[in-house]
Design an enzyme around this catalytic site. Structure first.
Site, PDB file in Angstrom:
ATOM      1  CE  LYS A   1      14.110 -10.897  -9.769  1.00  0.00           C
ATOM      2  NZ  LYS A   1      14.817 -10.472  -8.613  1.00  0.00           N
TER       3      LYS A   1
ATOM      4  CD  GLU B   1      10.299 -11.358  -8.168  1.00  0.00           C
ATOM      5  OE1 GLU B   1       9.980 -10.581  -7.269  1.00  0.00           O
ATOM      6  OE2 GLU B   1      11.420 -11.344  -8.700  1.00  0.00           O
TER       7      GLU B   1
ATOM      8  CE  LYS C   1      11.920  -2.443  -5.506  1.00  0.00           C
ATOM      9  NZ  LYS C   1      12.669  -3.566  -6.121  1.00  0.00           N
TER      10      LYS C   1
ATOM     11  CD1 TRP D   1      -0.175  -5.757  -3.352  1.00  0.00           C
ATOM     12  CD2 TRP D   1       0.005  -6.462  -1.241  1.00  0.00           C
ATOM     13  NE1 TRP D   1       0.409  -6.998  -3.368  1.00  0.00           N
ATOM     14  CE2 TRP D   1       0.538  -7.454  -2.087  1.00  0.00           C
ATOM     15  CE3 TRP D   1       0.018  -6.689   0.135  1.00  0.00           C
ATOM     16  CZ2 TRP D   1       1.063  -8.651  -1.620  1.00  0.00           C
ATOM     17  CZ3 TRP D   1       0.553  -7.881   0.609  1.00  0.00           C
ATOM     18  CH2 TRP D   1       1.064  -8.841  -0.267  1.00  0.00           C
TER      19      TRP D   1
ATOM     20  CD  GLU E   1      17.365 -12.827  -7.771  1.00  0.00           C
ATOM     21  OE1 GLU E   1      16.694 -13.319  -6.845  1.00  0.00           O
ATOM     22  OE2 GLU E   1      17.092 -11.715  -8.263  1.00  0.00           O
TER      23      GLU E   1
ATOM     24  CG  HIS F   1      18.911 -37.255  -4.319  1.00  0.00           C
ATOM     25  ND1 HIS F   1      19.295 -38.528  -3.992  1.00  0.00           N
ATOM     26  CD2 HIS F   1      20.053 -36.570  -4.546  1.00  0.00           C
ATOM     27  CE1 HIS F   1      20.623 -38.618  -3.990  1.00  0.00           C
ATOM     28  NE2 HIS F   1      21.101 -37.431  -4.335  1.00  0.00           N
TER      29      HIS F   1
ATOM     30  NE  ARG G   1       4.707   1.881  -1.229  1.00  0.00           N
ATOM     31  CZ  ARG G   1       5.557   1.970  -0.212  1.00  0.00           C
ATOM     32  NH1 ARG G   1       6.708   2.563  -0.376  1.00  0.00           N
ATOM     33  NH2 ARG G   1       5.256   1.474   0.965  1.00  0.00           N
TER      34      ARG G   1
ATOM     35  CB  CYS H   1      -0.864   0.062   1.250  1.00  0.00           C
ATOM     36  SG  CYS H   1      -1.881  -1.374   1.521  1.00  0.00           S
TER      37      CYS H   1
ATOM     38  CG  ASN I   1       0.264   2.278   3.652  1.00  0.00           C
ATOM     39  OD1 ASN I   1      -0.819   2.308   3.090  1.00  0.00           O
ATOM     40  ND2 ASN I   1       1.341   2.872   3.185  1.00  0.00           N
ATOM     41  N   GLY I   2      -0.447  -1.096   6.561  1.00  0.00           N
ATOM     42  CA  GLY I   2      -0.062  -1.931   7.695  1.00  0.00           C
ATOM     43  C   GLY I   2      -1.189  -2.879   8.054  1.00  0.00           C
TER      44      GLY I   2
HETATM   45  C1  F6R Z   1      12.244  -9.925  -5.815  1.00  0.00           C
HETATM   46  C2  F6R Z   1      12.115  -8.935  -4.801  1.00  0.00           C
HETATM   47  C3  F6R Z   1      11.732  -9.366  -3.421  1.00  0.00           C
HETATM   48  C4  F6R Z   1      12.546  -8.587  -2.404  1.00  0.00           C
HETATM   49  C5  F6R Z   1      12.088  -8.898  -0.974  1.00  0.00           C
HETATM   50  C6  F6R Z   1      12.955  -8.189   0.052  1.00  0.00           C
HETATM   51  O1  F6R Z   1      12.643  -9.431  -7.036  1.00  0.00           O
HETATM   52  O2  F6R Z   1      12.325  -7.788  -5.059  1.00  0.00           O
HETATM   53  O3  F6R Z   1      11.885 -10.752  -3.247  1.00  0.00           O
HETATM   54  O4  F6R Z   1      13.895  -8.924  -2.581  1.00  0.00           O
HETATM   55  O5  F6R Z   1      10.765  -8.512  -0.828  1.00  0.00           O
HETATM   56  O6  F6R Z   1      12.918  -6.805  -0.114  1.00  0.00           O
HETATM   57  P1  F6R Z   1      13.986  -5.863   0.578  1.00  0.00           P
HETATM   58  O7  F6R Z   1      15.319  -6.167  -0.039  1.00  0.00           O
HETATM   59  O8  F6R Z   1      13.507  -4.467   0.299  1.00  0.00           O
HETATM   60  O9  F6R Z   1      13.993  -6.202   2.039  1.00  0.00           O
END
Ligand code: F6R
Length: 605
Positions: free
Chosen positions: A483, A486, A600, A74, A479, A502, A27, A2, A100-101
């Site tokens: 990606k 996502e 985000k 969100w 990773e 396995h 975000r 949010c 937010n929260g």
């Molecule tokens: C993936 C991504 C998330 C963040 C995670 C932690 O591309 O961006 O998995 O890495 O939410 O976020 P931070 O680094 O801001 O604590």
């Protein structure tokens, strides 16, 4: 997650609010709304969907109000819908509130309000706050807020409009970020800095428990008891253009391309005259005490941590483990001054990472924070912090923050080894010169993006993929698959290459392309055997290998990484995977910057 915006000043509030909400879109959100004080009433419009849809309705209303609040939601409590969107109003429409929260005790609070006859319209936890303001109703809104917030358990950033005081917005925060942008005859509220950066670089960053009254002519900050607080103005040192797309089609592409310069900037800042200097006050004795390192992060940051596990063990000889924040915060770990906890967080606001940090601090461990956001909660609450200097990362999928976090872990490793004299001077210098060579090699990979694009063009239509690797190629595989999931919504899984047989090998067929990472020459033959295993199941293989690793027969495509010593390959190996995800998502018509369901900055547990 949010986002909140607010405005009090001489401009029309609706335009500023809509503009701010657009800046917060990155975000992640599912609905949006605004409330403006206009002609003695509170005008409120909110809708499920994009800010663009809300904009058309708000513009048609031609509001002449100069004070207002806005929100992107969100969903947590209650599905995305018009009625669950913010702002929320109390029954008499005196108060409008955005939040937010998560209010953890909302069910009990709601029951008490229902028993008193208050009627709820939404399924959200946030609506209780609007009714609590009405139910409490002290002499002033400040007093009311002090009382209401004292009853709340959980996290919040809120902004409140009061029809009886239309010139003023009240805001408050606990464990959810909120900044106040200070203008000339106008002031702004936002969940993060980019949303107000085009208007001002002077900010107040609210601390937990603080409340503020924001008017066109001034801002007054109070503590949780309502006593005024002397607040320091924080000056932002980057400008709005750094948060723009700068000629790129999307933020993600721009951020992938910013990596060489981001890495160079960090090296210039932390590595002067062939010595790594980090902003730490630890004594040599304190550093010699460290017997165990734990790296904590969430999502991509946790994968950077897993790469760091190998780097730090290799460079320092100290055992390292990696934990995800959502688990670590509840572990009853036994910690003391012999433990160093490194918290990795791009935003510096991730709720689980912050909770882990506070827990470790309370248990007496030493702490280092690594964050990309100066002024974030992580950077303010920790004494020893490395800023990754990658500039604002707007795309939800993290790219430049990941490679910068890995660089930070090399720097921490070398700093520890040099300070405790567990590395020879010649080895130390050799490692530093390896690090200095990385940005140019990343540039070399970026210049060859067409090769990766053509691989994506060939494989984008598959619905399942595997990524395999050994040692630190494995977290890079994690990773890479993260990606791809996502932003392209392809089901992707990463395995330690030797583990596939396995169990998961049962799923490998000609319909599951396998991306085989082989950047570590020392174990190239082991990886070659694993590649043969997937080949025998008719998988189509894409081989991402270092020059020192021999080609694997039968791979459909390959991408050659620039030559590099084994320990320094991870940053290079991830860049083709970032580009592969990017192009795959583009071929599939996905919105790479704003993937569905994701946010985000994850400021709730
Ligand atoms: C993936 C991504 C998330 C963040 C995670 C932690 O591309 O961006 O998995 O890495 O939410 O976020 P931070 O680094 O801001 O604590």
């Amino acid at each position: 997650m949010c986002g909140i915006v607010g405005y009090a000043g001489h401009r029309r509030a609706d335009g500023v609010l809509l503009q701010g909400l657009k800046k917060l879109e990155y975000r992640g959100y599912d609905s949006a709304g605004i409330a403006v004080c206009s002609a003695g009433e509170i005008f409120c419009e909110k809708k499920k969907g994009r800010v663009g849809e809300l904009q058309a309705i708000v513009e048609a209303a031609a509001l002449d109000g100069h004070v207002g609040i806005g929100h992107t939601r969100w969903a947590t409590h209650g599905a995305p819908s018009d009625v669950n969107s913010h702002p929320h109003l109390n029954g008499s429409r005196r108060f409008a509130l955005v939040h937010n929260g998560i209010i953890e005790n909302y069910a009990a609070l709601k029951d008490a309000l229902l028993a008193k006859g208050y009627r709820f319209r939404s399924e959200t936890d946030s609506e209780v706050l609007a009714h609590m303001l009405e139910a409490c109703d002290c002499e002033s809104l400040l007093e009311t807020l002090v009382q209401v917030l004292a009853k709340i358990q959980g996290s919040y950033a809120i902004a409140v409009l009061d029809r009886e005081h239309p010139e003023e917005i009240f805001v408050a925060r606990k464990s959810s970020p909120l900044v106040i942008g200070l203008g000339d005859g106008e002031n702004f509220i936002a969940s993060d800095i980019p949303a107000v950066l085009e208007y001002t670089k002077n900010m107040y960053i609210l601390e937990d428990g603080e409340i503020a009254s924001v008017q066109a002519q001034g801002v007054t900050v109070y503590d949780a008891k309502g006593q005024t607080v002397d607040k320091k103005v924080y000056q932002v040192h980057w400008d709005a253009t750094q948060a723009d797309k700068g000629g790129f089609a999307d933020y993600m592409r721009k951020e992938i391309y910013e990596q060489p310069n981001a890495l160079r900037k960090m090296l210039d800042a932390y590595c002067k005259d062939d010595k790594i200097t980090l902003p730490f006050q630890f004594t040599r004795k304190a550093l010699q005490e460290i017997k165990q390192i734990t790296i904590v992060g969430c999502g991509t940051a946790s994968y950077a941590g897993r790469v760091g596990e190998y780097i730090l063990e290799e460079i320092t000889g100290i055992p390292v483990k990696v934990e995800v924040g959502s688990e670590y915060r509840y572990k009853r770990s036994i910690l003391d001054a012999s433990n160093l906890i490194i918290i990795l967080s791009q935003s510096g606001e991730t709720a689980d990472s912050l909770a882990s940090m506070r827990e470790a601090k309370a248990r007496g461990a030493k702490l280092i924070g690594v964050t990309n956001v100066i002024g974030s909660t992580l950077s303010r609450e920790l004494e020893h912090v490395i800023h990754t200097m990658a500039g604002p990362e707007i795309a939800v999928a993290s790219t430049k923050a990941f490679t910068s976090q890995i660089l930070a872990l090399y720097l921490i490793g070398l700093f520890l080894a040099e300070s405790t004299k567990t590395i020879s001077e010649s080895q130390y210098q050799a490692y530093i010169s390896k690090l200095r060579g990385i940005p140019e090699k990343v540039e070399e990979i970026l210049r060859r993006e067409r090769e990766i694009q053509s691989i994506a063009e060939e494989f984008y239509a598959y619905e399942d993929m595997f990524f395999i690797g050994r040692l630190w190629d494995y977290p890079i595989a994690l990773e890479g698959s993260h990606k791809l999931k996502e932003i392209s919504y392809i089901h992707a899984e990463a395995y330690e290459a030797g583990e596939l047989k396995h169990g998961a090998l049962a799923l490998v067929t000609s319909e599951t392309p396998v991306i085989c990472l082989s950047s570590i020459a020392a174990i190239a033959d082991k990886m070659a055997s694993n590649i043969m295993e997937v080949k025998a199941r008719n998988a189509q293989m894409i081989h991402v290998r270092s020059e020192a690793v021999p080609p694997a027969p039968g791979c459909k495509r390959e991408f050659l990484l620039p030559q590099e010593e084994d320990l320094f390959t991870p940053i290079l190996a991830v860049v083709p995977l970032q580009l592969f995800s990017y192009f795959t998502a583009k071929y599939r018509g996905c919105d790479v910057d704003k993937p569905r369901n994701l946010a985000k900055s994850v400021t709730v547990e």
